[in-house]
Design a protein around this motif. Structure first.
Motif, mmCIF file in Angstrom:
data_model
loop_
_atom_site.group_PDB
_atom_site.id
_atom_site.type_symbol
_atom_site.label_atom_id
_atom_site.label_comp_id
_atom_site.label_asym_id
_atom_site.label_seq_id
_atom_site.Cartn_x
_atom_site.Cartn_y
_atom_site.Cartn_z
ATOM 1 N N PRO A 198 0.817 -1.219 0.000
ATOM 2 C CA PRO A 198 0.000 0.000 0.000
ATOM 3 C C PRO A 198 0.852 1.271 0.000
ATOM 4 O O PRO A 198 0.490 2.250 -0.656
ATOM 5 N N ILE A 199 1.975 1.242 0.727
ATOM 6 C CA ILE A 199 2.832 2.438 0.742
ATOM 7 C C ILE A 199 3.476 2.614 -0.626
ATOM 8 O O ILE A 199 3.609 3.721 -1.152
ATOM 9 N N MET A 200 3.862 1.485 -1.198
ATOM 10 C CA MET A 200 4.539 1.505 -2.492
ATOM 11 C C MET A 200 3.672 2.135 -3.581
ATOM 12 O O MET A 200 4.177 2.749 -4.517
ATOM 13 N N ILE A 201 2.359 1.948 -3.472
ATOM 14 C CA ILE A 201 1.492 2.529 -4.487
ATOM 15 C C ILE A 201 0.899 3.858 -4.015
ATOM 16 O O ILE A 201 0.048 4.435 -4.688
ATOM 17 N N GLY A 202 1.349 4.341 -2.866
ATOM 18 C CA GLY A 202 0.900 5.650 -2.407
ATOM 19 C C GLY A 202 -0.511 5.662 -1.853
ATOM 20 O O GLY A 202 -1.264 6.612 -2.089
ATOM 21 N N LYS A 599 13.951 4.299 -4.825
ATOM 22 C CA LYS A 599 13.104 5.336 -5.411
ATOM 23 C C LYS A 599 11.620 5.020 -5.339
ATOM 24 O O LYS A 599 10.801 5.847 -5.735
ATOM 25 N N THR A 600 11.265 3.797 -4.919
ATOM 26 C CA THR A 600 9.839 3.515 -4.788
ATOM 27 C C THR A 600 9.281 4.300 -3.601
ATOM 28 O O THR A 600 10.021 4.743 -2.728
ATOM 29 N N LEU A 601 7.949 4.435 -3.577
ATOM 30 C CA LEU A 601 7.321 5.366 -2.640
ATOM 31 C C LEU A 601 7.522 4.989 -1.182
ATOM 32 O O LEU A 601 7.544 5.866 -0.316
ATOM 33 N N THR A 607 10.253 6.859 8.550
ATOM 34 C CA THR A 607 10.257 5.622 9.321
ATOM 35 C C THR A 607 10.353 5.991 10.796
ATOM 36 O O THR A 607 11.205 6.808 11.145
ATOM 37 N N PRO A 608 9.563 5.443 11.704
ATOM 38 C CA PRO A 608 8.458 4.528 11.454
ATOM 39 C C PRO A 608 7.342 5.184 10.647
ATOM 40 O O PRO A 608 7.093 6.374 10.802
ATOM 41 N N ASN A 613 0.404 6.668 6.595
ATOM 42 C CA ASN A 613 1.509 6.503 5.647
ATOM 43 C C ASN A 613 2.120 7.801 5.137
ATOM 44 O O ASN A 613 3.324 7.959 5.157
ATOM 45 N N PHE A 614 1.303 8.720 4.618
ATOM 46 C CA PHE A 614 1.845 9.942 4.047
ATOM 47 C C PHE A 614 1.122 11.142 4.659
ATOM 48 O O PHE A 614 -0.099 11.110 4.810
#
Lengths: 647, 288
Positions: A198-202, A599-601, A607-608, A613-614
């Motif tokens: 989920p973080i990777m796809i924003g 470079k992935t999202l 961190t943490p 997430n964002f």
């Protein structure tokens, strides 16, 4: 981050009325209430059932056995259902049914806001919590399966005596098999599909956060029935539990069947969730050409799980029905068919191998670009490879049944499809080799796993080509050669890829670096032990040693001794690696948010990772593979195609 | 020529393909690169190490006895050919794998490397060549496999692969029954002789009707290269013509419960005269 994202507008929208404190009854439910209610329900079910429904006194042994089987199955299901009730899995739907909507505060409570470590023991919907739970569960199952493997190799290494009772030995191999299969199915998509994807796809969370918690806790509830078989006579029939042997089995077999039925719901829910999340929750600008390859791998794996896992579930539902209401699906005397079972079983049984291997491969593709500072070679070929494997995997299952005599002519078409699948699988090897090509590897543990896995894939792939051939399979089927081959694929390519993925995403999940030295020592010890174990097992198979035996001709002694030495070496390596994971998790070096320069999202957020997430949802302007410098050999530069990285 | 010293190629405008060097020139330039040459050399070395594996594999298969039927000969031939034909692709894969460990340099240390590698997004030639090579290999394996399967099927039926005609000899029918945890062999043509060891004459086709009394077993005659499941409630068939005198292994190759490991017996291939004598001794009648 840009300022183009839409800010939450909670204050503008009329919210549902808050009843009581946020979370409601979920404030009181946890693994403790779940276990307590589950155990009480199981005991009550057993007591009532054994008093009223089991014809203990009957002279008809079959009727008595059926009654006992039904009682045990009911007890297991009572445990599962009431565990889920007790942990609060159905609190949300029940509140809707009562006309109360969940408020934003309720949702935040369920996501584990401000609950500290205790949220890992509750029905918490935050995908990061679920991912961590999956990681621990996978490590637990791998440890259990590994321990059983050590016992198996002990028996086979001591060639001059029977160490274990044959019944116990048979249940060792069956339990080892199914525990490892479950562990490997969850070991990449569980922790990293839930935590990282989920973080990777924003996205702020999975598409269905409550279903996410449901999938994990269903898995959790499915483990006690499986583990309890060791005290109820065991699963003595291999992980395939072929009929009608399984119908002779003691009541421990019911545990297997209940576990698979429940676990299939768990994977179904998880697959739907992962696919929906990947399709609908991607950040603005993340077009399909900019999706990280790991996401594609998880989708591919989930599609196979979603389509084929129900076959496995049906196979066990029918088997359970034969046990508890004396139907005759698989009873040849009554017109049932053992081949029906074998077909249903292998309809999942083969795609399952790719369910294990594909997400691990995709994770390695994702991390190797970071350690090589190079773009992924031929992203589109990688996707074609995944798609091809997913497609063809559905029409290869009969290669497990070449020697059943069920359909001798089926050997021709299924040999064709099985050998064809090596072409899309080859695409994946090409992508990895192309990415290695002219790269300078940063030789950290995750990168070294790439080398290990490609080696294992070459060995496992070539031996798979032998086995896909019917004449060769006529010699190899049911021999140790097959065992060695699938361990190269499932362990060599699956588990070692999962170790790479763990080492890579460990800093994001725990905020600490995995101890490079200890982790590497453990990994390489395990890797070389693995080569010794299964390399010599190939030899035993070539010599004609059948699998699943505990005594054998002296001709096979040497290769079995070597295998056992190798297996203990794997065990030592894995213990070192486990020690590295535990100590690093507790007191490793703090990692910062982007220790690898990825470079992935997921590396762009802190961190943490904060609860949602964002702070502001990212907008994606290119694919995440904008590494590298212009090829010095290549005078032709296409400046406009140089990606600018992620905004 | 190393990567630190890249050659200059005279190309001005990417938009004008006419200015690109000719294909043969580019190939020559590519082959002149040091790493390409070293990888080719490494591939040849690895390939030369893999090919002997074909003999090693056969050696291991023969450790417990050389092939005792035409079927087993075909199986070993297939193993041999598959090992040899997959050697080139294996060699190239492993050569690139090993070379990339250090060949293009490597980075150690705690921090992400500053120096980036060439941004090779894809390479049409490499993709096409790889797909062509793997497809040709897979196609060859499929065709070989289909032909071999037809061959061993006709051997199993007691006919010659070339003309698919029975070779004139009447096959001996043998009923094989698996039960936990013994094999029983019954010779219906020989007056229902029953034995727990399989005794058969050399160079006579055998035809097995295989079934089980309880669970699934698997009838595996190791050195003769035949294997078929013994299923309850069904009869499966296989056949073979043993062409070597001696005693060979029969093992159960499907987990069948408690004493699965001990469910093995022997097959004795004897001369026709010895077989007839054995049948008489067992109280059966002489073979036709």
């Amino acid at each position: 981050m840009t300022d183009t994202a839409v800010v939450h507008q909670t204050h503008d929208v009329p919210q549902p009325k808050q009843h009581g404190k946020p979370g409601g009854i979920l404030r009181h439910t946890s693994i403790v209430t779940g276990t307590a209610l589950g155990l009480v329900a199981a005991i009550v079910t057993y007591a009532i059932g054994s008093h009223f429904f089991v014809p203990w006194g009957t002279t008809n042994a079959d009727a008595s056995q059926v009654g006992l089987n039904a009682l045990v199955a009911a007890t297991y299901f009572a445990w599962v259902i009431f565990f889920m009730i007790g942990i609060g899995a159905f609190a949300g739907p029940i509140r809707w049914a009562l006309g109360h909507d969940l408020t934003h505060d309720d949702a935040e409570y369920m996501a584990g806001k401000d609950q500290g470590k205790w949220r890992y023991w509750k029905y918490t919907t935050d995908h990061k919590v679920v991912g961590t739970q999956y990681l621990i569960m996978a490590m637990f199952l791998l440890g259990l399966g590994g321990l059983l493997a050590m016992l198996i190799r002990t028996e086979l290494g001591i060639t001059w005596a029977e160490v274990f009772d044959p019944n116990f030995y048979n249940s060792l191999i069956g339990t080892h098999g199914i525990v490892m299969i479950i562990a490997l199915i969850i070991v990449v998509t569980g922790p990293f599909g839930n935590f990282i994807l989920p973080i990777m796809i924003g996205a702020r969370d999975m598409a269905f956060p409550r279903l996410n918690a449901l999938s994990f806790w269903l898995l959790f509830a499915a483990i006690p029935p499986l583990a309890s078989n060791l005290f109820l006579g065991g699963i003595r029939d291999g992980w395939t539990v072929y009929q009608p042997l399984a119908s002779q089995a003691p009541i421990g077999m019911i545990g297997y069947q209940v576990t698979i039925i429940v676990f299939a719901f768990s994977t179904g829910v998880a697959s739907v969730n992962l696919i929906t999340t990947s399709v609908t929750m991607r950040a603005r600008g993340m077009t399909w050409n900019r999706v990280p390859i790991f996401v594609i791998g998880v989708i591919a794996s989930s599609v196979m799980g979603l389509v084929w896992f129900p076959m496995f579930q049906y196979s066990q539902m029918l088997a359970l029905s034969d046990k508890v209401i004396a139907t005759s699906f698989y009873n040849p005397i009554m017109g049932g068919s053992v081949w029906l079972y074998e077909n249903l079983f292998w309809l999942l049984g083969h795609p399952e191998v790719y369910v294990v291997v594909i997400p691990g491969t995709a994770a390695l593709m994702e991390l190797m670009v970071v350690f090589l500072r190079k773009p992924l070679f031929s992203y589109k070929v990688a996707i074609a490879g995944f798609a091809g494997v997913v497609g063809i995997s559905s029409i290869v299952w009969v290669h497990h049944m070449y020697m059943t005599g069920w359909a001798p002519s089926a050997g021709y078409p299924f040999m064709l499809s099985t050998e064809l699948i090596s072409i899309p699988f080859g695409f994946l090897v090409l992508v990895m080799l192309g990415t290695l090509w002219r790269g300078k590897p940063w030789t950290r543990l995750p990168m070294m796993c790439v080398y290990a896995v490609i080696w294992d894939k070459v060995v496992g792939g070539i031996t798979g080509v032998y086995l896909s051939d019917v004449p060769v399979d006529q010699y190899m089927h049911g021999s140790m050669f097959v065992v060695a081959h699938f361990h190269y694929m499932l362990m060599g390519a699956g588990l070692f890829a999962a170790i790479g993925a763990t080492a890579y995403w460990f800093p994001k999940m725990t905020g600490r670096m995995l101890d490079e030295r200890l982790g590497s020592i453990g990994f390489w010890v395990a890797f070389f032990g693995f080569q010794l174990t299964f390399g010599s097992m190939f030899v035993a198979g070539l010599q004609g040693m059948p699998r699943r035996v505990l005594q054998f001709d002296n001709a096979f002694n040497i290769s079995n001794w070597l295998s056992t030495v190798g297996a203990y070496t794997i065990g030592i390596g894995m213990l070192i690696f486990l020690y590295a994971v535990i100590t690093s998790w507790r007191s490793g070096k703090p990692s910062g948010s982007n220790p690898w320069g990825g470079k992935t999202l997921e590396w762009q957020t802190e961190t943490p990772v904060p609860l949602e997430n964002f702070p502001v949802l990212p907008v994606v302007t290119s694919d995440p593979y904008g590494y590298g410098v212009p090829d010095p050999y290549d005078a032709v530069l296409e400046a406009d195609k140089q990606p600018a990285g992620v905004a | 020529m190393s990567i630190d010293n890249p050659p200059t190629i005279e190309v001005d405008q990417p938009e004008e393909p006419t200015n690109r060097p000719a294909a043969d020139h580019r190939l020559k330039e590519w082959l002149s690169r040091g790493y390409v040459r070293r990888i080719i050399a490494l591939s040849i070395v690895i390939g030369l190490l893999i090919i002997p594996l074909a003999w090693v594999v056969i050696h291991f298969m023969n450790l417990s006895g050389a092939p005792a039927s035409a079927i087993m000969v075909e199986i070993e031939r297939t193993m041999f050919v598959f090992t040899v034909v997959s050697a080139p692709l294996m060699a190239i894969t492993l050569a690139i794998l090993f070379y990339s460990l250090t060949g293009w340099g490597r980075v150690t240390g705690e921090d992400p490397p500053m120096q980036e590698s060439p941004a090779i997004r894809t390479n049409g030639t490499a993709v096409v060549l790889w797909i062509a090579a793997t497809s040709i290999l897979a196609g060859f394996l499929v065709i070989w496999g289909l032909v071999e399967l037809a061959t061993i099927t006709s051997y199993a039926n007691g006919s010659t692969p070339a003309n698919q005609q029975p070779n004139g000899q009447k096959a001996i029918d043998i009923n094989v029954t698996g039960q936990q945890w013994v094999w029983t062999f019954q010779y219906p043509d020989q007056g229902a002789v029953t034995s727990d060891t399989l005794i058969v004459p050399i160079n006579v086709p055998l035809y097995f009707n295989v079934t089980s009394k309880d669970v699934v077993h698997d009838f595996w005659v190791v050195e003769l290269g035949i294997k078929i499941d013994a299923n309850p409630g069904a009869i499966t068939n296989t056949g073979v013509t043993p062409d070597k005198l001696g005693t060979f292994n029969i093992r159960c190759a499907e987990l069948c419960g408690l004493h699965h490991a001990y469910m093995q017996t022997k097959i004795q291939v004897v001369t026709q005269a010895e077989f007839d004598a054995w049948v008489r001794e067992m109280g059966g009648k002489r073979t036709v």
